[in-house]
Design an enzyme around this catalytic site. Structure first.
Site, PDB file in Angstrom:
ATOM      1  CG  ASN A  80      -4.768   5.220   1.069  1.00 16.69           C
ATOM      2  OD1 ASN A  80      -5.631   4.523   1.578  1.00 16.69           O
ATOM      3  ND2 ASN A  80      -3.479   5.014   1.246  1.00 16.69           N
TER       4      ASN A  80
ATOM      5  CD  GLU B  55      -6.186   0.582   0.618  1.00 13.79           C
ATOM      6  OE1 GLU B  55      -6.203   1.403   1.565  1.00 13.79           O
ATOM      7  OE2 GLU B  55      -5.533  -0.487   0.653  1.00 13.79           O
TER       8      GLU B  55
ATOM      9  CD  GLU C 249      -2.703   1.425   2.472  1.00 10.36           C
ATOM     10  OE1 GLU C 249      -2.705   0.521   3.332  1.00 10.36           O
ATOM     11  OE2 GLU C 249      -3.461   2.418   2.514  1.00 10.36           O
TER      12      GLU C 249
ATOM     13  CG  ASP D 273      -8.698   2.356   3.766  1.00  9.85           C
ATOM     14  OD1 ASP D 273      -8.468   1.536   4.670  1.00  9.85           O
ATOM     15  OD2 ASP D 273      -7.869   3.184   3.370  1.00  9.85           O
TER      16      ASP D 273
ATOM     17  CD  GLU E  59      -6.134  -0.371   7.061  1.00  7.59           C
ATOM     18  OE1 GLU E  59      -5.494   0.293   6.263  1.00  7.59           O
ATOM     19  OE2 GLU E  59      -7.097   0.076   7.703  1.00  7.59           O
TER      20      GLU E  59
HETATM   21  P1  C2E Z   1      -5.050   4.303   5.958  1.00 11.23           P
HETATM   22  O1  C2E Z   1      -5.261   4.214   4.497  1.00 11.23           O
HETATM   23  O2  C2E Z   1      -6.032   3.627   6.828  1.00 11.23           O
HETATM   24  O3  C2E Z   1      -3.596   3.763   6.197  1.00 11.23           O
HETATM   25  C1  C2E Z   1      -3.201   2.981   7.279  1.00 11.23           C
HETATM   26  C2  C2E Z   1      -2.486   3.799   8.316  1.00 11.23           C
HETATM   27  O4  C2E Z   1      -2.158   2.962   9.414  1.00 11.23           O
HETATM   28  C3  C2E Z   1      -1.154   4.369   7.846  1.00 11.23           C
HETATM   29  O5  C2E Z   1      -0.977   5.602   8.515  1.00 11.23           O
HETATM   30  C4  C2E Z   1      -0.157   3.339   8.365  1.00 11.23           C
HETATM   31  O6  C2E Z   1       1.137   3.866   8.526  1.00 11.23           O
HETATM   32  C5  C2E Z   1      -0.780   3.016   9.686  1.00 11.23           C
HETATM   33  N1  C2E Z   1      -0.385   1.699  10.175  1.00 11.23           N
HETATM   34  C6  C2E Z   1       0.023   0.637   9.476  1.00 11.23           C
HETATM   35  N2  C2E Z   1       0.282  -0.404  10.288  1.00 11.23           N
HETATM   36  C7  C2E Z   1       0.013   0.006  11.536  1.00 11.23           C
HETATM   37  C8  C2E Z   1       0.085  -0.616  12.829  1.00 11.23           C
HETATM   38  O7  C2E Z   1       0.442  -1.763  12.988  1.00 11.23           O
HETATM   39  N3  C2E Z   1      -0.295   0.143  13.883  1.00 11.23           N
HETATM   40  C9  C2E Z   1      -0.702   1.429  13.756  1.00 11.23           C
HETATM   41  N4  C2E Z   1      -1.056   2.092  14.843  1.00 11.23           N
HETATM   42  N5  C2E Z   1      -0.778   2.039  12.564  1.00 11.23           N
HETATM   43  C10 C2E Z   1      -0.415   1.341  11.462  1.00 11.23           C
HETATM   44  P2  C2E Z   1      -0.436   6.885   7.790  1.00 11.23           P
HETATM   45  O8  C2E Z   1       0.643   6.537   6.819  1.00 11.23           O
HETATM   46  O9  C2E Z   1      -0.143   7.896   8.852  1.00 11.23           O
HETATM   47  O10 C2E Z   1      -1.688   7.359   6.945  1.00 11.23           O
HETATM   48  C11 C2E Z   1      -2.850   7.798   7.568  1.00 11.23           C
HETATM   49  C12 C2E Z   1      -3.961   7.963   6.571  1.00 11.23           C
HETATM   50  O11 C2E Z   1      -3.680   9.004   5.652  1.00 11.23           O
HETATM   51  C13 C2E Z   1      -4.193   6.739   5.714  1.00 11.23           C
HETATM   52  O12 C2E Z   1      -4.973   5.835   6.438  1.00 11.23           O
HETATM   53  C14 C2E Z   1      -4.873   7.326   4.520  1.00 11.23           C
HETATM   54  O13 C2E Z   1      -6.255   7.461   4.765  1.00 11.23           O
HETATM   55  C15 C2E Z   1      -4.280   8.700   4.431  1.00 11.23           C
HETATM   56  N6  C2E Z   1      -3.281   8.730   3.345  1.00 11.23           N
HETATM   57  C16 C2E Z   1      -2.032   8.250   3.303  1.00 11.23           C
HETATM   58  N7  C2E Z   1      -1.449   8.490   2.129  1.00 11.23           N
HETATM   59  C17 C2E Z   1      -2.375   9.139   1.366  1.00 11.23           C
HETATM   60  C18 C2E Z   1      -2.392   9.664   0.030  1.00 11.23           C
HETATM   61  O14 C2E Z   1      -1.427   9.561  -0.755  1.00 11.23           O
HETATM   62  N8  C2E Z   1      -3.529  10.265  -0.368  1.00 11.23           N
HETATM   63  C19 C2E Z   1      -4.634  10.372   0.441  1.00 11.23           C
HETATM   64  N9  C2E Z   1      -5.708  10.972  -0.039  1.00 11.23           N
HETATM   65  N10 C2E Z   1      -4.644   9.892   1.674  1.00 11.23           N
HETATM   66  C20 C2E Z   1      -3.537   9.293   2.144  1.00 11.23           C
HETATM   67 CA    CA Z   2      -5.674   2.759   3.048  1.00 13.43          CA
HETATM   68 CA    CA Z   3      -7.534   2.159   6.776  1.00 17.11          CA
END
Ligand code: C2E
Ligand code: CA
Ligand code: CA
Length: 465
Positions: A289, A321, A231, A351, A408
């Site tokens: 995403n 997603e 992802e 998602d 996740e």
């Molecule tokens: P998401 O799509 O639900 O992504 C999963 C989030 O959970 C990611 O946070 C990931 O780093 C985190 N995660 C993965 N494994 C674990 C774990 O074991 N424990 C915990 N506590 N967290 C874990 P991240 O990278 O901070 O991203 C947060 C959200 O930001 C994402 O949630 C997604 O909705 C959004 N996002 C990230 N990249 C993009 C992007 O390029 N475009 C858009 N529109 N949204 C993005």
């Molecule tokens: Ca996601």
């Molecule tokens: Ca998610």
């Protein structure tokens, strides 16, 4: 010489009637028809006029948000909502002080311009009059009200800042909750506003200069621990503040309408990295995403396919997603996007599943390949037996319906074991691997031997086929 119209009483009457008509048309154009208050356009002009008037004294802008109106519309019908708005208008008009202007800015937002010196008691009074219970169709309804205030010249010099600052104060009331339902702009909010302004300029520059980069997190096949996909998650490599997570910039990018460019940049860079991995069989899928802000564009699917065609990634390797909340917000549009993508072989995953209360059966009418169980559910596994049972039941239902489940946020062995035993197909989480930059991901994917992970369970090792 006497006025010539003196001699023509009919003409005089006609002119008076025309003038009255013009005044009425003007008033109607400035008035919100439901509440009889000024509408947004008229209110903004009045605010500007007052601020620009020679020797304009201090004045304050109160913005008022009335919650529960939507709830009222949904439960008692639109007519009930209209009645409520009319009543709010009547209460505000009855309470208007000398020199005060009252407006409905739209939806459930109202505003007052006042010259009162002490804004606190005035704000509290607005809260009091609007929260008095009201009877609609024999039901007693109490509205939830929040008020934000900013003053001229103490806080802001022009109408734009005044509105922005009053909105910030209002936002703080809603964010904090609690008994006090009003808040005035202050030093804390000013510091926040300044920080946001810098951040905004920074974000525009960052996008232009390619500081937003794709990071990757592996998606694991639960049966054999193989990495089957990645992802892509956006990261901002900020020159002064270091690496920033999406939480620190995605919401602001959405507000500023910059998220489209971020998603595009991340998508293109991710495809460039991942296409060779797919080509060589190192992974099957790349998941991306998409912000709900981009999904409201009816042409979203077409634009995405055009962008995909410029990359080397085959459509069947792409997973888009979409959050469950967006799906619930606009089922018709979501269905159209999903069906268009599916027709080209692009997969769609839902998602943050489990946060939006959607009906599993209704979802099954959509060509969705996977549900991503939200990490809040996984975090509660083992801590709360009801959640464990719920997740077990979801997995069971999904299996019967023939849809994949990705869990996740898997952070420990116990969660991984529970999920695997309950039949979860795929997992993602810190316990397997944290998100990492492209080059690191590549090293992991090409590693000849399985990477050691802290587990006694060989079958859950992170490894390639
Ligand atoms: P998401 O799509 O639900 O992504 C999963 C989030 O959970 C990611 O946070 C990931 O780093 C985190 N995660 C993965 N494994 C674990 C774990 O074991 N424990 C915990 N506590 N967290 C874990 P991240 O990278 O901070 O991203 C947060 C959200 O930001 C994402 O949630 C997604 O909705 C959004 N996002 C990230 N990249 C993009 C992007 O390029 N475009 C858009 N529109 N949204 C993005
Ligand atoms: Ca996601
Ligand atoms: Ca998610």
């Amino acid at each position: 010489m006497s006025d010539p119209t003196d001699h023509f009483p009919e003409l005089t009457a006609r002119i008076a009637a025309l003038e009255a008509e013009r005044a009425l048309t003007l008033r109607l154009a400035q008035t919100d028809s439901l509440t009889g208050l000024l509408n947004r356009g008229a209110f903004t002009s009045a605010l500007c006029e007052r601020l620009e008037a020679e020797g304009a004294g201090p004045l304050s802008l109160f913005v008022i948000d009335v919650d529960r109106l939507k709830h009222l519309n949904d439960t008692l019908g639109h007519h009930a909502g209209d009645l409520m708005l009319t009543e709010i208008g009547a209460r505000l008009r009855a309470d208007a002080g000398r020199d005060e202007l009252m407006a409905r800015l739209g939806g459930h937002e109202f505003a007052v311009i006042s010259t009162v010196e002490d804004v606190g008691p005035r704000a509290q009074r607005l809260v009091d009059i609007l929260t008095r219970p009201l009877s609609i169709y024999g039901r007693t309804v109490t509205l939830e009200v929040a008020v934000g205030v900013a003053s001229h010249p103490a806080d802001a010099g022009d109408a734009i800042d005044l509105q922005r600052f009053a909105d910030l104060a209002l936002h703080r009331v809603k964010l904090r909750g609690g008994a006090r339902r009003w808040s005035a702009f202050d030093a804390e909010l000013r510091a926040q506003a300044e920080q946001r302004r810098t951040l905004e300029a920074d974000l525009r520059r960052a996008i232009a200069e390619g500081e937003i980069e794709p990071w990757f997190q592996p998606v694991i096949n639960s049966d054999d621990g193989r990495i089957v996909g990645v992802e892509v998650l956006a990261r901002w490599r900020h020159p002064a503040r270091g690496l920033l997570l999406p939480g620190a910039f995605v919401p602001m990018a959405e507000e500023l309408d910059l998220i489209g460019r971020i998603d595009e940049a991340v998508f293109e860079a991710a495809c460039a990295s991942a296409a060779p991995w797919v080509e060589e069989g190192l992974i099957d899928t790349l998941s991306c995403n998409v912000s709900p802000r981009n999904l409201v564009d009816p042409a979203f699917a077409r634009k995405l396919m055009r962008r995909l065609a410029r990359t080397d990634l085959p459509p069947t390797a792409l997973v888009v997603e979409i959050t469950e909340t967006f799906l619930l917000q606009d089922m018709t549009l979501a269905r159209r996007h999903i069906e268009r993508l599916a027709a080209r072989g692009i997969q769609v995953a839902l998602d943050d599943f489990g946060t939006g209360y959607s009906n599993l059966r209704a979802l099954m009418n959509l060509p969705i390949q996977a549900l991503k169980l939200d990490l809040s559910l996984i975090a509660d596994l083992g801590r709360d037996t009801r959640v464990s049972r719920l997740v077990g039941a979801m997995l069971h239902a999904a299996r019967n319906l023939g849809v994949n489940i990705v869990a996740e946020g898997v952070e420990n062995e116990a969660q991984a074991l529970f999920l695997r035993a309950a039949g979860c197909d795929r997992m993602q989480g810190y316990w397997f691997a944290r998100p990492m930059p492209g080059p690191e991901m590549e090293v992991m994917l090409r590693a000849p031997a399985p990477r050691q992970i802290p587990t006694s369970l060989a079958h859950l090792r992170l490894r390639r086929a």
